[in-house]
Structures are given as structure tokens and as C-alpha cells.
Design a protein around this motif. Structure first.
Motif, PDB file in Angstrom:
ATOM      1  N   GLN A  21       0.848  -1.201   0.000  1.00 17.20           N
ATOM      2  CA  GLN A  21       0.000   0.000   0.000  1.00 17.20           C
ATOM      3  C   GLN A  21       0.881   1.248   0.000  1.00 17.20           C
ATOM      4  O   GLN A  21       0.623   2.218   0.710  1.00 17.20           O
ATOM      5  N   ASN A  22       1.926   1.172  -0.804  1.00 17.82           N
ATOM      6  CA  ASN A  22       2.914   2.244  -0.869  1.00 17.82           C
ATOM      7  C   ASN A  22       3.706   2.059  -2.164  1.00 17.82           C
ATOM      8  O   ASN A  22       4.232   0.977  -2.426  1.00 17.82           O
ATOM      9  N   THR A  23       3.781   3.090  -2.967  1.00 19.36           N
ATOM     10  CA  THR A  23       4.573   3.010  -4.199  1.00 19.36           C
ATOM     11  C   THR A  23       6.001   3.491  -3.989  1.00 19.36           C
ATOM     12  O   THR A  23       6.824   3.411  -4.898  1.00 19.36           O
ATOM     13  N   HIS A  24       6.291   3.985  -2.786  1.00 17.54           N
ATOM     14  CA  HIS A  24       7.628   4.506  -2.486  1.00 17.54           C
ATOM     15  C   HIS A  24       8.449   3.424  -1.782  1.00 17.54           C
ATOM     16  O   HIS A  24       8.583   3.400  -0.563  1.00 17.54           O
ATOM     17  N   TRP A  25       8.994   2.508  -2.571  1.00 16.47           N
ATOM     18  CA  TRP A  25       9.790   1.423  -2.023  1.00 16.47           C
ATOM     19  C   TRP A  25      10.900   1.071  -3.001  1.00 16.47           C
ATOM     20  O   TRP A  25      10.877   1.446  -4.171  1.00 16.47           O
ATOM     21  N   GLY A  26      11.892   0.361  -2.498  1.00 14.63           N
ATOM     22  CA  GLY A  26      12.996  -0.066  -3.341  1.00 14.63           C
ATOM     23  C   GLY A  26      13.565  -1.376  -2.853  1.00 14.63           C
ATOM     24  O   GLY A  26      13.351  -1.791  -1.708  1.00 14.63           O
ATOM     25  N   ILE A  27      14.292  -2.056  -3.752  1.00 18.87           N
ATOM     26  CA  ILE A  27      14.960  -3.316  -3.426  1.00 18.87           C
ATOM     27  C   ILE A  27      16.378  -3.012  -2.975  1.00 18.87           C
ATOM     28  O   ILE A  27      17.099  -2.257  -3.629  1.00 18.87           O
ATOM     29  N   ILE A  28      16.785  -3.596  -1.850  1.00 16.54           N
ATOM     30  CA  ILE A  28      18.160  -3.469  -1.362  1.00 16.54           C
ATOM     31  C   ILE A  28      18.890  -4.757  -1.727  1.00 16.54           C
ATOM     32  O   ILE A  28      18.613  -5.814  -1.172  1.00 16.54           O
ATOM     33  N   GLY A  29      19.802  -4.664  -2.665  1.00 12.61           N
ATOM     34  CA  GLY A  29      20.521  -5.842  -3.115  1.00 12.61           C
ATOM     35  C   GLY A  29      20.058  -6.296  -4.480  1.00 12.61           C
ATOM     36  O   GLY A  29      19.454  -5.545  -5.251  1.00 12.61           O
ATOM     37  N   SER A  30      20.323  -7.551  -4.784  1.00 12.08           N
ATOM     38  CA  SER A  30      20.047  -8.088  -6.111  1.00 12.08           C
ATOM     39  C   SER A  30      18.557  -8.350  -6.319  1.00 12.08           C
ATOM     40  O   SER A  30      17.887  -8.879  -5.426  1.00 12.08           O
ATOM     41  N   PRO A  31      18.026  -8.011  -7.514  1.00 13.94           N
ATOM     42  CA  PRO A  31      16.624  -8.342  -7.818  1.00 13.94           C
ATOM     43  C   PRO A  31      16.454  -9.794  -8.237  1.00 13.94           C
ATOM     44  O   PRO A  31      15.330 -10.232  -8.497  1.00 13.94           O
ATOM     45  N   ASP A  32      17.562 -10.553  -8.326  1.00 15.72           N
ATOM     46  CA  ASP A  32      17.498 -11.934  -8.802  1.00 15.72           C
ATOM     47  C   ASP A  32      17.248 -12.950  -7.693  1.00 15.72           C
ATOM     48  O   ASP A  32      16.994 -14.124  -7.968  1.00 15.72           O
ATOM     49  N   ASP A  50      15.553 -15.116  -4.603  1.00 13.52           N
ATOM     50  CA  ASP A  50      14.207 -15.611  -4.306  1.00 13.52           C
ATOM     51  C   ASP A  50      13.589 -14.840  -3.150  1.00 13.52           C
ATOM     52  O   ASP A  50      12.370 -14.687  -3.073  1.00 13.52           O
ATOM     53  N   VAL A  51      14.434 -14.348  -2.240  1.00  6.06           N
ATOM     54  CA  VAL A  51      13.967 -13.529  -1.127  1.00  6.06           C
ATOM     55  C   VAL A  51      14.534 -12.133  -1.307  1.00  6.06           C
ATOM     56  O   VAL A  51      15.758 -11.943  -1.382  1.00  6.06           O
ATOM     57  N   LEU A  52      13.641 -11.149  -1.382  1.00  7.25           N
ATOM     58  CA  LEU A  52      14.045  -9.771  -1.624  1.00  7.25           C
ATOM     59  C   LEU A  52      13.917  -8.953  -0.346  1.00  7.25           C
ATOM     60  O   LEU A  52      12.935  -9.083   0.390  1.00  7.25           O
ATOM     61  N   LEU A  53      14.920  -8.099  -0.097  1.00 10.10           N
ATOM     62  CA  LEU A  53      14.875  -7.145   1.010  1.00 10.10           C
ATOM     63  C   LEU A  53      14.365  -5.818   0.465  1.00 10.10           C
ATOM     64  O   LEU A  53      14.927  -5.284  -0.496  1.00 10.10           O
ATOM     65  N   LEU A  54      13.285  -5.314   1.072  1.00 12.66           N
ATOM     66  CA  LEU A  54      12.637  -4.093   0.592  1.00 12.66           C
ATOM     67  C   LEU A  54      12.690  -3.010   1.660  1.00 12.66           C
ATOM     68  O   LEU A  54      12.677  -3.294   2.856  1.00 12.66           O
ATOM     69  N   TYR A  83      10.826   7.557   8.666  1.00 13.68           N
ATOM     70  CA  TYR A  83      12.151   7.039   8.354  1.00 13.68           C
ATOM     71  C   TYR A  83      12.057   5.846   7.415  1.00 13.68           C
ATOM     72  O   TYR A  83      12.998   5.517   6.708  1.00 13.68           O
ATOM     73  N   GLY A  84      10.939   5.151   7.463  1.00 19.24           N
ATOM     74  CA  GLY A  84      10.733   4.009   6.586  1.00 19.24           C
ATOM     75  C   GLY A  84      10.653   2.701   7.340  1.00 19.24           C
ATOM     76  O   GLY A  84      10.889   2.616   8.550  1.00 19.24           O
ATOM     77  N   SER A  85      10.321   1.663   6.593  1.00 17.22           N
ATOM     78  CA  SER A  85      10.180   0.314   7.146  1.00 17.22           C
ATOM     79  C   SER A  85      10.873  -0.679   6.222  1.00 17.22           C
ATOM     80  O   SER A  85      11.081  -0.412   5.037  1.00 17.22           O
ATOM     81  N   TYR A  86      11.205  -1.847   6.801  1.00 15.12           N
ATOM     82  CA  TYR A  86      11.894  -2.897   6.050  1.00 15.12           C
ATOM     83  C   TYR A  86      11.024  -4.143   5.998  1.00 15.12           C
ATOM     84  O   TYR A  86      10.356  -4.504   6.970  1.00 15.12           O
ATOM     85  N   TYR A  87      11.067  -4.817   4.834  1.00 19.48           N
ATOM     86  CA  TYR A  87      10.272  -6.017   4.603  1.00 19.48           C
ATOM     87  C   TYR A  87      11.123  -7.067   3.904  1.00 19.48           C
ATOM     88  O   TYR A  87      12.091  -6.745   3.203  1.00 19.48           O
ATOM     89  N   LEU A  88      10.722  -8.343   4.072  1.00 18.71           N
ATOM     90  CA  LEU A  88      11.245  -9.430   3.265  1.00 18.71           C
ATOM     91  C   LEU A  88      10.113  -9.990   2.420  1.00 18.71           C
ATOM     92  O   LEU A  88       9.006 -10.230   2.933  1.00 18.71           O
TER      93      LEU A  88
END
Length: 641
Positions: free
Chosen positions: A323-334, A336-340, A348-353
Motif C-alpha cells: 500500500q505504498n509506491t515509495h519502495w525499493g529493493i536493497i541488493g540483487s533483484p534476482d 528468491d527472497v528480496l529485502l525491501l 524514516y521508513g520500514s523494512y520487509y522481506l
């Protein structure tokens, strides 16, 4: 190049500003301690095997390195820095990390290695007055055999050579010697140093070699106003020679585009993406697909142009889940598990897997859970026409719940000046808004992101057209009725500090007060005291600011310290003793000039700080003094009878 990062630009230096809550917020919205405390958890990085998270957390009022297992909420501290904040961090293997730390604000950064259990913490660059930066990692079969490529000015303070450092022993070898004019090195996808950007006066040149056993050759030159930055080689597994690279270039166009460049034909071969409104700001590359997935650019906000359908579909799904378009991937987009990481203008923001195979999204942490976003102010994009017809963009933040009329205002010009303000969270802006101030941030001419013509419109315009843009922004806000013309302050750091002094000096009736934070006061002495590792770019600095010989009269005319007698309103100055960019003498001489005129100027000088304060106790002192000074001289200013 390391494959869990798209570009080295993602090795971000994290800065944290804080303040003690000794002044009540005028709107009663949010406490200053909550607003500007050190974040709870930031700078998450996911290990190569996706089982462990590295992050920064406060300990003893300094940001330290912690480890947290995926699926768990508790973290374990593995460093014990009590003097300096730990800055960037990077996984080498699943068991080993490296991190950087400054030395008393000198910007002589050191690279450390540490194991995930906290053992083996060692400074790999234990040299005095040497600046070290991680360039790349050379993979190996065994952990101790890994080598880092680190750039250092160890041999010559003016030149950054490339060194090979053994991770296991710390043994260091000169790998590529700087010929004296290289200010940017580029490795290929196997860590071989294959390209560089050299500075020849105001021009730049692209250097290239087919392999590391060959000499570099100049294969292209670019004019003073052109930008050409190699960002990575194209990926061609098994190739003995890689003949193309990706570059950010505005050669032959106004906006910086992502292009491919053929190193044999010495020509641009494809424009992957160019935007008509703005320079590109980043791109996402897939080694799995061997292609660019998306390119970003920034106007009022960051926007993304998707070049891969599958990646676009996944991104749209994540928009909905977050529910937010302001996000980015930290690390490789390849992976299977992405850090967002998600963000906004009030957090300040939030972190997701995100587990792609299971289509499962889990929140890891909020960086500052004590902040109530509902109590914070909105940052809105604005634009207006300057006196000579140029469109100036920026952002306006109004106090939460306040009527947008006759407000006290702080105009806050950004540093650089070749930088820009962006939409997003700023603890400093929220602090000022919580005190009842409207905050005006302007991307005056000379700011980056808006194309070649716009950035070079600021050349040799310090205190002149660049300052006029700031003045025009204040007058635009007054004409709208938003600003109380008798209660406008100017406050900025670095170039923003210079703009503060220039505003107070050359438009003395416009401002009720000013705060100069590590800003140059004399263009001549500033240019004569550049850090040694900036020496390569001296001619480019002369292009931007002015030549001390050819343009001496102009530089004198727009050096605030030489016109201190024109200042009418209260001024506060803050400076770090160890600042390598804007030396302490810049602030000292301004204070001396004013005190000779019997003007009492509050002057905050902090030991073991550099180009801005980073230590919690010093930040608290500064922001407490800032708010007290502004409230006394601006918000609560007594009107003349």
C-alpha cells in the motif's frame, strides 16, 4: 562486481540527526525527542544465503553493527564503537562483513572486517590521514582468500590508487597506481579494473584496457559541460574481453540517459532510456536475465520506467501489498527472497522481506516506531518562475494544522551545490514544521537532476543568479500570502551555509535571521583550502565557482566576509573543527569580521566533528540552539512600533 548490489551507489552513508526536547513544539504535535532520536533499526542488508540480516542500531549513543536471524526479532550487537557512528556495511560471505567508519569528521574513512559472531573485528586500513573506500570484492573458494579492492590516497594524498587487501591477513598491495588524474575507477563483472575517468583540466577522458596486464588507453574525451560515467560492464559470461559498458551520459543531449557504449568502436550504441524532463537517477540490473529491468528518474518524486514485463508485474503486486509506491529493493533483484525498504515524507521508513516463490511479505522493522505519522507535516512539490523566466522546482512543508497565511518561514537551501532536494522524510524539516515554521526547499539553478543546461546555468553564479533564485522563491511565498514578510529566516549547510551568508549580506532586508552551518564565507579562501583528494578536480571547481586569478574581482564581490558590514539581522554560525571541505577558518573569519563591527554572533564550534555534526550530543546542542535562536529572532520577533 559484487552481485548482491546493482551499483556501488547503493553503499549509502547513513546520517542521523537528533535533538533534545528542551523546547516545546508550538503546535503540540510531536515531541522533539521522538522526532529526532536515533532510529531504532536502519541500513538492513541481507546475507548472500538469505538467512541473516545485518543492520545498524544505537548503542552508547552511536550507531553500531548488529546481526539478526531472518524470522527473529531480536538482534545481537557485534561491534562496540563508542566514538564514531558506523556507516556503510557490506556482506562478503555468509559469515563475514566489512563496514566503514569515519575518523573524527575528517572523512578519512577506515574499512573494517568483522565476523557475524563479533570476532575478528580488524581495521584493514589502519593509516593516518588516509581516505579509504571499498571499490569491489574479488571472490575466492575459501573465506580467508577473499580480497577487497580498496581505493586509498595512501601513496599520494591527492590521488586515489587501487589496493588489493587480503581479507584473512590484512596484507595490502598496490594494485593500480593512479597516474595522477583519475578520479573514478570502474571494475568489470569479475573485479578487474578495466575503465576509469580521468580529469584533464575542465574536460574528462575515458580510459580503457582489454585486460589488467595491459596499459590504459585514452579512448574518448568529453567537453567540460558533458557527463559520461561508466557504471558497469555488460555481462557476457566466459568472454575474455568485454567490449561494451553501461554508462550514464548526456553527451549530445541535455538529460543524462542510460546508454551502452562500445569500447572498440568508441561509440554510443544504444540509448536504453532517456527522460525528457529529468536525468536518470538509478537503474536495476538482472545478472540472471543479463538485462536492465528498470530505470528511475526524479521530478517532483522518484518515478520508474519498467523495461521488463515480469519485473513490472511483480512491482505492481508489491505496490498493492505494501500500500505504498515509495519502495525499493536493497541488493540483487534476482534473489528468491528480496529485502525491501519503504519510505515517505513522514517516516524514516520500514523494512520487509518478500519471498517470491511463496508470494509472502513480512515486515522486519519500522526504523522509528515512536513516530506517529498522523502528527507530521506533508511535504508538497512546488514550482515558480525566476526573474529571468527559468522554472525553479522545490518543496514546501507547512506546519501541521496551521492556516497557510502569514506564517514564519525558514528557507533551507541545500548543499552541494551540485545536488538536489528530494521529496521524502527529513527530520530537520519536520523539526522546523513542528515549531510552527513553513519550510521552503528550492532546487535553484546549478542543482542536479534537471539536465545539463540547468546545472551549468549555475556556473560562476554563486551569490548571483543562484542566489536570485532563492530570493525569488521567498518573494513568491510572500506574494502568495503564505509567508509573513517580517518573519523569514534562511538556514543551510555547506553551500546552503554560503547561501545563508550571501542572503544575509546581499539581501539584508529580506531576512529576520540566518543560520550558517559549515558554509564558506570567502570564495577565495575556500578555493585555496580544498581537500587534497579534490585537487584533481580543481579546474572543474574553477568552472563552477570561479578562477581565483581570472575571476578575482567577481569572487571578492560575492564573498560575504568582505561585506559583513551589510548584515542587518541576527546571525548564528556552527562549524566542525575537523571539517576537510569547508575549513574552520571560513567560519572563524566571518565571526571575527562581525565582532570587529561589535556584532555579537553566536558561534558553535565542535571538536572531533567535520562537515556537519554526527555525534548525538553535538547534534542535540546544535538543534536546541537552532530552535532557540529562530524562535527568539523570527517566530516571536517583536514588530517595530
Amino acid at each position: 562486481m559484487p552481485q548482491d548490489h546493482v551499483t556501488r551507489a547503493q553503499l549509502v552513508l547513513f546520517l542521523y540527526r537528533t535533538i533534545s526536547a528542551q523546547e516545546e513544539t508550538s503546535q503540540g504535535t510531536v515531541s522533539l525527542d521522538d522526532l529526532l532520536r536515533l532510529p531504532d533499526k536502519v541500513a538492513f542488508r541481507l546475507s548472500p544465503d538469505s538467512t541473516t540480516l545485518a543492520l545498524l542500531q544505537p548503542w552508547e549513543n552511536r550507531m553500531n553493527l548488529y546481526i539478526q536471524k531472518v524470522g527473529e526479532t531480536q538482534s545481537t550487537r557485534i561491534t562496540s564503537s563508542k566514538d564514531e557512528n558506523i556507516q556503510s556495511l557490506y556482506w562478503i560471505t555468509d559469515k563475514v562483513l566489512v563496514y566503514s567508519v569515519d575518523n573524527g569528521g575528517t572523512e578519512n574513512t577506515h574499512i573494517h572486517v568483522v565476523h557475524v559472531d563479533g570476532t575478528g573485528d580488524r581495521d584493514l586500513t589502519p593509516y593516518t590521514n588516509v581516505k579509504a573506500d571499498l571499490l569491489d570484492v574479488l571472490p575466492a573458494q575459501k573465506e580467508d582468500d577473499f580480497e577487497l579492492l580498496i581505493t586509498m590516497n595512501k601513496r599520494d594524498p591527492k590521488a586515489m590508487d587501487v589496493y588489493r587487501v587480503k581479507l584473512g591477513t590484512g596484507d595490502t598491495f598496490l594494485h593500480v597506481q593512479n597516474p595522477g588524474n583519475v578520479d573514478y575507477w570502474q571494475t568489470d563483472n569479475w573485479g578487474r579494473v578495466r575503465a576509469a575517468i580521468a580529469v584533464d583540466g575542465e574536460e574528462t577522458s575515458l580510459l580503457y584496457r582489454e585486460d589488467e596486464d595491459k596499459a590504459f588507453e585514452k579512448i574518448a574525451s568529453f567537453a567540460a559541460n558533458d557527463t559520461f560515467i561508466p557504471v558497469m560492464f555488460t555481462y557476457n559470461p566466459g568472454a575474455t574481453a568485454i567490449d561494451q559498458l553501461y554508462a550514464v551520459s548526456n553527451v549530445g543531449r541535455d538529460k543524462e540517459a542510460l546508454v551502452t557504449y562500445d569500447l572498440k568502436t568508441r561509440k554510443e550504441t544504444e540509448v536504453i532510456y532517456v527522460n525528457d524532463e529529468a536525468d536518470i537517477s538509478n537503474f536495476i540490473y538482472s545478472f540472471k536475465k543479463r538485462s536492465v529491468l528498470a530505470v528511475s528518474y526524479e521530478t517532483d518524486n522518484v518515478h520508474v520506467k519498467y523495461l521488463d514485463k515480469e519485473f513490472e508485474e511483480m512491482s505492481n503486486q508489491l505496490d498493492a501489498k505494501l500500500q505504498n509506491t515509495h519502495w525499493g529493493i536493497i541488493g540483487s533483484p534476482d534473489k528468491d527472497v528480496l529485502l525491501l525498504h519503504t519510505g515517505g515524507d513522514k517516516s524514516y521508513g520500514s523494512y520487509y522481506l518478500y519471498d517470491r516463490k511463496m508470494d509472502k511479505l513480512d515486515k522486519i522493522a519500522d526504523s522509528n516506531p515512536n513516530l506517529d505519522e498522523k502528527k507530521l507535516a506533508d511535504m508538497k512539490p512546488i514550482s515558480f518562475k525566476s526573474r529571468d523566466g527559468l522554472t525553479i522546482h522545490g518543496y514546501l512543508t507547512l506546519p501541521k494544522g496551521a492556516a497557510a497565511t502569514k506564517l514564519p518561514v525558514v528557507v533551507n537551501p541545500h548543499g552541494g551545490p551540485r545536488a538536489r532536494d528530494s521529496w521524502g522524510y527529513s527530520s530537520e524539516v519536520q523539526l522546523l514544521a513542528s515549531q510552527g515554521y513553513a519550510v521552503l526547499q528550492l532546487n535553484y539553478r546549478g542543482s542536479t537532476g534537471y539536465g545539463k543546461a540547468f546545472v551549468h546555468a549555475g556556473d560562476k553564479q554563486w551569490g548571483q543568479a543562484m542566489q536570485n533564485d532563492i530570493t525569488d522563491g521567498v518573494n513568491w511565498l510572500i506574494e502568495r500570502g503564505t509567508a509573513d514578510p517580517e518573519r523569514v529566516a534562511i538556514y543551510g549547510a555547506s553551500y546552503g551555509g554560503y547561501a545563508t551568508l550571501a542572503g544575509m549580506t546581499f539581501t539584508p532586508d529580506l531576512y529576520a535571521a540566518g543560520v550558517d552551518y559549515v558554509g564558506p564565507s570567502s570564495l577565495l579562501t575556500f578555493l585555496n583550502s580544498l581537500p587534497p583528494y579534490w585537487e584533481i578536480g580543481r579546474s572543474q571547481m574553477y568552472q563552477q565557482v570561479g578562477d581565483p586569478v581570472k575571476d578575482k574581482k567577481m569572487l571578492q564581490a560575492y564573498s560575504p566576509v568582505l561585506h559583513a558590514d551589510q548584515i542587518k539581522a541576527p546571525l548564528m554560525i556552527a562549524q566542525g573543527v575537523n571539517d576537510p571541505r569547508v575549513k574552520r577558518t571560513e567560519s572563524d573569519q566571518m565571526v571575527t569580521a562581525l565582532r570587529k563591527l561589535d556584532v555579537d554572533v553566536p558561534y558553535m564550534l565542535k571538536m572531533f566533528e567535520g562537515h556537519g555534526y554526527s555525534k548525538l550530543e553535538n547534534e542535540r546542542d546544535f538543534y536546541q540552539a537552532l530552535i532557540h535562536f529562530l524562535n527568539k529572532n523570527v517566530k516571536n520577533k517583536k514588530k517595530a512600533a
